[in-house]
Enzyme design. Sequence first.
Site, PDB file in Angstrom:
ATOM      1  N   GLY A 230       0.829  -1.199   0.000  1.00 39.78           N
ATOM      2  CA  GLY A 230       0.000   0.000   0.000  1.00 39.78           C
ATOM      3  C   GLY A 230       0.861   1.245   0.000  1.00 39.78           C
ATOM      4  O   GLY A 230       2.036   1.222  -0.380  1.00 39.78           O
ATOM      5  N   GLU A 250       5.609  -3.287   0.954  1.00 41.28           N
ATOM      6  CA  GLU A 250       5.802  -2.842  -0.433  1.00 41.28           C
ATOM      7  C   GLU A 250       4.979  -1.582  -0.581  1.00 41.28           C
ATOM      8  O   GLU A 250       3.744  -1.619  -0.571  1.00 41.28           O
ATOM      9  CB  GLU A 250       5.347  -3.944  -1.407  1.00 41.28           C
ATOM     10  N   LEU A 251       5.674  -0.437  -0.719  1.00 37.73           N
ATOM     11  CA  LEU A 251       5.030   0.853  -0.483  1.00 37.73           C
ATOM     12  C   LEU A 251       4.924   1.768  -1.700  1.00 37.73           C
ATOM     13  O   LEU A 251       4.665   2.948  -1.551  1.00 37.73           O
ATOM     14  CB  LEU A 251       5.770   1.598   0.647  1.00 37.73           C
ATOM     15  N   CYS A 284       2.411   0.528  -8.824  1.00 38.49           N
ATOM     16  CA  CYS A 284       3.594   1.084  -8.168  1.00 38.49           C
ATOM     17  C   CYS A 284       4.795   1.160  -9.105  1.00 38.49           C
ATOM     18  O   CYS A 284       5.744   1.886  -8.821  1.00 38.49           O
ATOM     19  CB  CYS A 284       3.944   0.271  -6.928  1.00 38.49           C
ATOM     20  N   GLU A 378       4.621  10.497  -6.078  1.00 45.11           N
ATOM     21  CA  GLU A 378       4.008   9.373  -6.780  1.00 45.11           C
ATOM     22  C   GLU A 378       2.643   9.798  -7.319  1.00 45.11           C
ATOM     23  O   GLU A 378       1.721  10.085  -6.559  1.00 45.11           O
ATOM     24  CB  GLU A 378       3.845   8.171  -5.849  1.00 45.11           C
TER      25      GLU A 378
END
Length: 482
Positions: A230, A250-251, A284, A378
């Site tokens: 997230g 996992e960012l 991502c 992002e």
Amino acid sequence: MNTIREAGCLVAGEWLTDGTYADRVGPYLRQTVSRARIAQDDDIATAVAYARRAARAVARLAPATRAGILERAAALVTERGEELAGLLALELGKPLKDGRGEILRVADTLSVAAAEARMIGGEVLPVAGWGRGVGNTAITQRAPAGPVLAITPFNAPANLLAHKLAASFAAGNTTVVKPPPQAPAVSTALVKLLLDAGMPVEAVQILHGGGDVGARLCAAPEIAVVSFTGGVTAGHAVAHAAGPKRVMLELGGNAATIVCEDADVAEAARVCARTGYSNSGQSCISVQRVYVQRSRFEEFADALTAEVKSLVVGDPLDPRTDVGSMVDDDAAERVVQWTAEAAGQGARVTTGGTREGAVMAPTVVVAPPTEARVVREEVFGALVAVLPYDHFDGVLEECNRSTYGLQAGLFTHDLRRVVTAWRELEVGGLVVNGSSNFRLDHVPFGGVKDSGIGRESPRWMIEDFTVTKTLLLRGLTIWGDQ
């Protein structure tokens, strides 16, 4: 008339359907498409206590048994692929093209996890190589770590659930799943499919809800491992709530792709257009920043713009659609605002920059300033920024200015540049002659810096979901004892 899919909670072996529900409004259909039963405090307490009791039963399953279940699940996913892809389209506005691709990956992930389950083992240690070890034998095994909490994101809810749940089960663990509120039906459908394939009910539970449910699960002492995918802010909250237990994060990312002067510019533009807007850029590793050598910059910008204008935008249930809707109106509006902000700072918007509801028009922003938000933060949306560079060493430094470091792309035929970029770029993976947005599910995937901790892919996740146990046999040796 659309049928509303109901997603219950699976707690301690029972499906719970009574209680408070939350509706999911499809971002493209603009009507309720699914309804999730929200986990209550008592459900959470029951679930974690059951997980602790169930852990031993799941650990006793032989690796071959686990593998067989996962292989049957992979076959079922293939059979039910259209149903699952349709749920992704309804709940998330993900085009069938992307949804079908995700479901194919789910089947692959389950198959790979099955193969990895068969490979779990240990080693005989060379204890007799040192004086105090003479006369003894030491053996290790990879043992299940204990109950796993899997918190999954909305952008790839099926495949990322498959990664976490399949690897956890392959390792011999029970798993508590906390799916995203935006995709309760598809997440629940995948859990039910695994149960249909023979996964014992002791091996999985699913609790729907928001961040408060996730936080309580993270803090539960019965949970041994937390696997979260997230955003950065939520990831920090997960790590804080989890405390002193094993946590994999996992960012996300701010992926860069470099196009050198020796590249096939037309092909690079085609690839960046196809991988920068799949799932409306909500990945991502989606192409966000493209750095092009100045001598080919305008050529690339024109080619990319032309490719993006050819993308089919609209109904995610139409097989021809390339770009559907974003997860909600707010997400699309944020991309609109960031585009306008970049334009106000001197960038050229060669296509896009507008939205209809949650459908963001695929957007190309050319030559934004390096401090613009479309470059530094992002975007996680249907936007690609194109920037010029002069020297290869300089563009590597510019790529590394990001606080993220998940994956990068590089278009070149110069092997020296490939090796230099692989060495110097602060990322977890480099894709050569492809964009940042390419992943094989049996290859380690993860990043550095704000992109997280750990690697996803069944083999590497099984390492995180197991612990090393040592057996030391005193006075019994397979080595010489003189």
